[in-house]
Scaffold this active site. Structure first.
Site, PDB file in Angstrom:
ATOM      1  N   VAL A  10      42.262  63.039  69.785  1.00  0.00           N
ATOM      2  CA  VAL A  10      42.715  63.855  70.984  1.00  0.00           C
ATOM      3  C   VAL A  10      41.509  64.441  71.638  1.00  0.00           C
ATOM      4  O   VAL A  10      40.720  64.873  71.349  1.00  0.00           O
ATOM      5  CB  VAL A  10      43.914  64.833  70.812  1.00  0.00           C
ATOM      6  CG1 VAL A  10      45.079  64.091  70.214  1.00  0.00           C
ATOM      7  CG2 VAL A  10      43.335  65.992  69.898  1.00  0.00           C
ATOM      8  N   SER A  11      41.699  64.446  73.140  1.00  0.00           N
ATOM      9  CA  SER A  11      40.783  65.189  73.859  1.00  0.00           C
ATOM     10  C   SER A  11      41.469  66.481  74.640  1.00  0.00           C
ATOM     11  O   SER A  11      42.845  66.515  74.298  1.00  0.00           O
ATOM     12  CB  SER A  11      39.920  64.225  74.834  1.00  0.00           C
ATOM     13  OG  SER A  11      41.131  64.082  75.984  1.00  0.00           O
ATOM     14  N   THR A  12      40.712  67.363  75.157  1.00  0.00           N
ATOM     15  CA  THR A  12      41.432  68.515  75.643  1.00  0.00           C
ATOM     16  C   THR A  12      42.392  68.202  76.704  1.00  0.00           C
ATOM     17  O   THR A  12      43.449  68.522  76.657  1.00  0.00           O
ATOM     18  CB  THR A  12      40.270  69.508  76.453  1.00  0.00           C
ATOM     19  OG1 THR A  12      39.530  69.903  75.248  1.00  0.00           O
ATOM     20  CG2 THR A  12      41.220  70.778  76.841  1.00  0.00           C
ATOM     21  N   ASP A  14      44.067  65.332  76.783  1.00  0.00           N
ATOM     22  CA  ASP A  14      45.093  64.390  76.275  1.00  0.00           C
ATOM     23  C   ASP A  14      46.079  65.171  75.631  1.00  0.00           C
ATOM     24  O   ASP A  14      47.436  64.957  75.432  1.00  0.00           O
ATOM     25  CB  ASP A  14      44.563  63.417  75.090  1.00  0.00           C
ATOM     26  CG  ASP A  14      43.614  62.287  75.806  1.00  0.00           C
ATOM     27  OD1 ASP A  14      43.935  61.968  76.885  1.00  0.00           O
ATOM     28  OD2 ASP A  14      43.002  61.738  74.893  1.00  0.00           O
TER      29      ASP A  14
END
Length: 217
Positions: A10-12, A14
């Site tokens: 995950v990214s921020t 997402d």
């Protein structure tokens, strides 16, 4: 016995998007294992990165790939873009004869089909980016103040953050009490679920969501 190595990312950005969060990825992986995997099976390791899909330097993915090469276990991801959003990066993994890749949301897709899907997805993202730029230019030509739109977005983000902070503060006493008693993050999540308390997103608690509450507080 069939062996899997699970990888999630995950990214921020997402975190709050449907279909991209950790809970959604784990759901897709669980569905694959329960309904599509040969049995018996075993998940021998789980790795997770919190980085952008545009960043190819991901330490946990590197570990997952190394273990896959060593053991012959299949690398299982929920969606293809959890590996990367770059066709070249995905192609390199699929060209590695020592890595067996499986995408939960496309349980029957072979490497050729996955390669085509990755290429089409990249084209779509490029088109969306171009379309967004064109829309902004058109709005600017009509005299729309784009900065005002950003201000409204910032206000919504601040309101969402304040709401999340209030929620974290409301459950923190119970979480901290269990944490001080030596309970694991998963045990705390189970306790919150048993008590009928919903997670910040209105679903079930997980170890990750408990960790976020502690970090936010």
């Amino acid at each position: 016995m069939k062996q899997y190595i699970v990888y999630t990312r995950v990214s921020t950005d997402d975190q709050g998007k449907s279909g991209l969060g950790l809970e959604a990825q784990q759901r897709d992986i669980d569905i694959y294992l329960e309904q599509y995997s040969v049995v018996p099976y075993e998940v021998i390791a789980t790795f997770q990165d919190v980085l952008s899909g545009a960043d190819d330097n991901r330490p946990e993915l590197t570990k997952a790939l190394a273990l896959a090469r060593k053991t012959g276990a299949e690398l299982l991801v929920a969606k293809l873009d959890r590996l990367s959003r770059k066709v070249s990066f995905i192609a390199a993994i699929m060209d590695d004869k020592r890595v067996n890749l499986r995408v939960a949301s496309m349980p029957h897709a072979d490497k050729f089909q996955l390669h085509i899907y990755a290429a089409l997805a990249e084209q779509e993202r490029d088109f969306i980016s171009a379309r967004t730029k064109a829309a902004l230019q058109s709005a600017k030509a009509r005299g729309v103040k784009l900065g005002g739109l950003r201000d409204k977005t910032n206000e919504r983000n601040k309101a969402a953050k304040a709401k999340a902070d209030r929620f974290a503060a409301s459950v923190l006493p119970l979480v901290q009490k269990l944490r001080d008693a030596g309970e694991t993050l998963q045990a705390i999540a189970d306790a919150l679920n048993d008590a009928g308390k919903q997670s910040p997103r209105g679903g079930q608690w997980t170890a990750t969501s408990v960790k976020r509450v502690i970090e936010r507080a």
